[in-house]
Design a protein around this motif. Structure first.
Motif, PDB file in Angstrom:
ATOM      1  N   ILE A  18       1.106  -1.296  -0.071  1.00  0.00           N
ATOM      2  CA  ILE A  18      -0.274   0.151   0.159  1.00  0.00           C
ATOM      3  C   ILE A  18       1.231   1.263  -0.241  1.00  0.00           C
ATOM      4  CG2 ILE A  18      -1.485   1.896   1.137  1.00  0.00           C
ATOM      5  CD1 ILE A  18      -2.893  -1.266   2.006  1.00  0.00           C
ATOM      6  N   CYS A  19       2.064   1.456   1.026  1.00  0.00           N
ATOM      7  CA  CYS A  19       2.753   2.421   0.935  1.00  0.00           C
ATOM      8  C   CYS A  19       3.355   2.332  -0.358  1.00  0.00           C
ATOM      9  CB  CYS A  19       3.378   2.315   1.788  1.00  0.00           C
ATOM     10  SG  CYS A  19       3.189   2.409   3.635  1.00  0.00           S
ATOM     11  N   GLY A  20       3.490   1.027  -1.395  1.00  0.00           N
ATOM     12  CA  GLY A  20       4.631   1.155  -2.443  1.00  0.00           C
ATOM     13  C   GLY A  20       3.134   2.576  -3.831  1.00  0.00           C
ATOM     14  N   PHE A  21       1.885   1.690  -3.466  1.00  0.00           N
ATOM     15  CA  PHE A  21       1.360   2.203  -4.409  1.00  0.00           C
ATOM     16  C   PHE A  21       1.053   3.846  -4.195  1.00  0.00           C
ATOM     17  CE2 PHE A  21      -0.014  -1.913  -5.613  1.00  0.00           C
ATOM     18  CZ  PHE A  21       0.504  -1.920  -6.543  1.00  0.00           C
ATOM     19  N   ALA A  31       8.916   7.138  -8.867  1.00  0.00           N
ATOM     20  CA  ALA A  31       8.175   6.286  -7.169  1.00  0.00           C
ATOM     21  C   ALA A  31       8.477   5.052  -8.126  1.00  0.00           C
ATOM     22  CB  ALA A  31       6.997   7.005  -6.312  1.00  0.00           C
ATOM     23  N   ILE A  32       9.079   4.197  -9.150  1.00  0.00           N
ATOM     24  CA  ILE A  32       9.250   3.337  -9.290  1.00  0.00           C
ATOM     25  C   ILE A  32      10.533   2.788  -8.318  1.00  0.00           C
ATOM     26  CG2 ILE A  32      10.742   2.267 -11.320  1.00  0.00           C
ATOM     27  CD1 ILE A  32       7.517   2.902 -11.877  1.00  0.00           C
ATOM     28  N   ALA A  37      10.414  -1.803  -4.514  1.00  0.00           N
ATOM     29  CA  ALA A  37      11.301  -1.881  -3.725  1.00  0.00           C
ATOM     30  C   ALA A  37       9.962  -2.669  -2.959  1.00  0.00           C
ATOM     31  CB  ALA A  37      12.109  -1.406  -3.222  1.00  0.00           C
ATOM     32  N   SER A  38       8.529  -2.334  -1.980  1.00  0.00           N
ATOM     33  CA  SER A  38       7.775  -2.730  -1.726  1.00  0.00           C
ATOM     34  C   SER A  38       6.717  -3.609  -2.451  1.00  0.00           C
ATOM     35  CB  SER A  38       6.785  -0.786  -1.733  1.00  0.00           C
ATOM     36  OG  SER A  38       5.870  -0.646  -2.450  1.00  0.00           O
ATOM     37  N   ILE A  39       6.672  -3.362  -3.362  1.00  0.00           N
ATOM     38  CA  ILE A  39       5.696  -4.732  -3.918  1.00  0.00           C
ATOM     39  C   ILE A  39       6.600  -5.758  -3.418  1.00  0.00           C
ATOM     40  CG2 ILE A  39       5.026  -5.690  -6.201  1.00  0.00           C
ATOM     41  CD1 ILE A  39       4.337  -2.899  -6.897  1.00  0.00           C
ATOM     42  N   SER A  94      15.731  21.863  -6.878  1.00  0.00           N
ATOM     43  CA  SER A  94      14.920  20.157  -6.234  1.00  0.00           C
ATOM     44  C   SER A  94      14.031  20.453  -5.922  1.00  0.00           C
ATOM     45  CB  SER A  94      16.012  19.160  -6.022  1.00  0.00           C
ATOM     46  OG  SER A  94      17.196  18.862  -6.672  1.00  0.00           O
ATOM     47  N   ASN A  95      13.195  19.701  -6.217  1.00  0.00           N
ATOM     48  CA  ASN A  95      11.390  19.920  -5.552  1.00  0.00           C
ATOM     49  C   ASN A  95      11.738  19.023  -3.994  1.00  0.00           C
ATOM     50  OD1 ASN A  95       9.243  19.879  -4.363  1.00  0.00           O
ATOM     51  ND2 ASN A  95       8.031  19.450  -6.958  1.00  0.00           N
ATOM     52  N   ALA A  96      11.171  19.623  -3.166  1.00  0.00           N
ATOM     53  CA  ALA A  96      11.875  18.619  -2.163  1.00  0.00           C
ATOM     54  C   ALA A  96       9.860  17.966  -1.796  1.00  0.00           C
ATOM     55  CB  ALA A  96      11.319  19.732  -0.401  1.00  0.00           C
ATOM     56  N   TYR A  97       9.116  18.201  -1.819  1.00  0.00           N
ATOM     57  CA  TYR A  97       7.674  17.850  -2.505  1.00  0.00           C
ATOM     58  C   TYR A  97       8.046  16.326  -2.611  1.00  0.00           C
ATOM     59  CZ  TYR A  97       2.783  16.179  -4.015  1.00  0.00           C
ATOM     60  OH  TYR A  97       2.016  15.776  -3.328  1.00  0.00           O
ATOM     61  N   HIS A  98       8.230  15.760  -3.394  1.00  0.00           N
ATOM     62  CA  HIS A  98       8.616  14.416  -3.637  1.00  0.00           C
ATOM     63  C   HIS A  98       9.734  13.697  -2.447  1.00  0.00           C
ATOM     64  CE1 HIS A  98       7.456  15.964  -7.975  1.00  0.00           C
ATOM     65  NE2 HIS A  98       6.776  14.524  -7.593  1.00  0.00           N
ATOM     66  N   LYS A  99      10.445  13.948  -2.087  1.00  0.00           N
ATOM     67  CA  LYS A  99      11.329  14.081  -0.643  1.00  0.00           C
ATOM     68  C   LYS A  99      11.287  13.599   0.259  1.00  0.00           C
ATOM     69  CE  LYS A  99      15.656  13.107  -2.828  1.00  0.00           C
ATOM     70  NZ  LYS A  99      15.772  11.585  -3.207  1.00  0.00           N
ATOM     71  N   SER A 100       9.842  14.860   0.695  1.00  0.00           N
ATOM     72  CA  SER A 100       8.840  14.598   1.690  1.00  0.00           C
ATOM     73  C   SER A 100       7.834  14.241   1.754  1.00  0.00           C
ATOM     74  CB  SER A 100       7.988  15.948   1.873  1.00  0.00           C
ATOM     75  OG  SER A 100       8.753  17.215   1.775  1.00  0.00           O
ATOM     76  N   ILE A 101       7.361  13.340   0.334  1.00  0.00           N
ATOM     77  CA  ILE A 101       7.034  12.439   0.396  1.00  0.00           C
ATOM     78  C   ILE A 101       7.715  10.900   0.914  1.00  0.00           C
ATOM     79  CG2 ILE A 101       5.138  10.123  -1.085  1.00  0.00           C
ATOM     80  CD1 ILE A 101       4.148  13.458  -2.604  1.00  0.00           C
ATOM     81  N   TYR A 102       8.532  10.380   0.283  1.00  0.00           N
ATOM     82  CA  TYR A 102       8.954   9.613   0.743  1.00  0.00           C
ATOM     83  C   TYR A 102       9.772   9.098   2.359  1.00  0.00           C
ATOM     84  CZ  TYR A 102      10.172   9.569  -4.526  1.00  0.00           C
ATOM     85  OH  TYR A 102      10.327   9.656  -5.876  1.00  0.00           O
ATOM     86  N   VAL A 103      10.294  10.618   3.091  1.00  0.00           N
ATOM     87  CA  VAL A 103      10.636  10.306   4.091  1.00  0.00           C
ATOM     88  C   VAL A 103       9.441  10.126   4.976  1.00  0.00           C
ATOM     89  CG1 VAL A 103      10.735  11.645   6.328  1.00  0.00           C
ATOM     90  CG2 VAL A 103      12.272  12.136   4.183  1.00  0.00           C
TER      91      VAL A 103
END
Length: 129
Positions: A18-21, A31-32, A37-39, A94-103
């Motif tokens: 679920i977190c991967g999706f 996020a590929i 990795a999560s799948i 760089s966009n910190a938006y994606h890194k924030s989601i990853y964290v």
């Protein structure tokens, strides 16, 4: 076989997937790696749970899996947190938006793995003599 540990691995595998999706939904193609990795780890958790249910592997495989996922996803969480701090400190383009989601998502995965490892260990059955 302890059915609590089998169910615990099913839940952990589901949380990982679920977190991967969610990462793919919010971050798209970036996020590929997290998605794969999560799948992969989620499917492996389900496979280990199934093999434990039919008594093909010992309970220590599940414990080793939760330990390994805690280490791997914890390291990835720290690496993304350091990258986010670097983006913020250096005011990079760089966009910190994606890194924030990853964290956030990697923190959820890491905490889930650590909690699963603790509960899994507590529920391990003593070997019969």
């Amino acid at each position: 076989m302890n059915s609590k540990n089998v169910r615990l691995l099913h839940v952990l595998g589901s949380i990982l997937i679920i977190c991967g999706f969610l990462a793919y939904f919010y971050a798209g193609q970036k996020a590929i790696n997290l998605l794969s990795a999560s799948i992969g780890f989620g499917a492996l958790a389900w496979i280990i749970a199934y093999l434990q249910k039919i008594n093909k592997v010992t309970a220590w495989y599940g414990f080793a899996f939760t330990f390994l996922s805690s280490i791997i996803f914890g390291q990835r969480c720290l690496a993304n947190l350091m990258a986010l701090i670097g983006i913020i400190q250096n005011r990079l383009a760089s966009n910190a938006y994606h890194k924030s989601i990853y964290v956030v998502l990697l923190s959820i995965i890491c905490v889930s793995s650590i909690c699963s490892m603790i509960v899994y260990y507590v529920n391990l059955e003593e070997p019969k003599k």
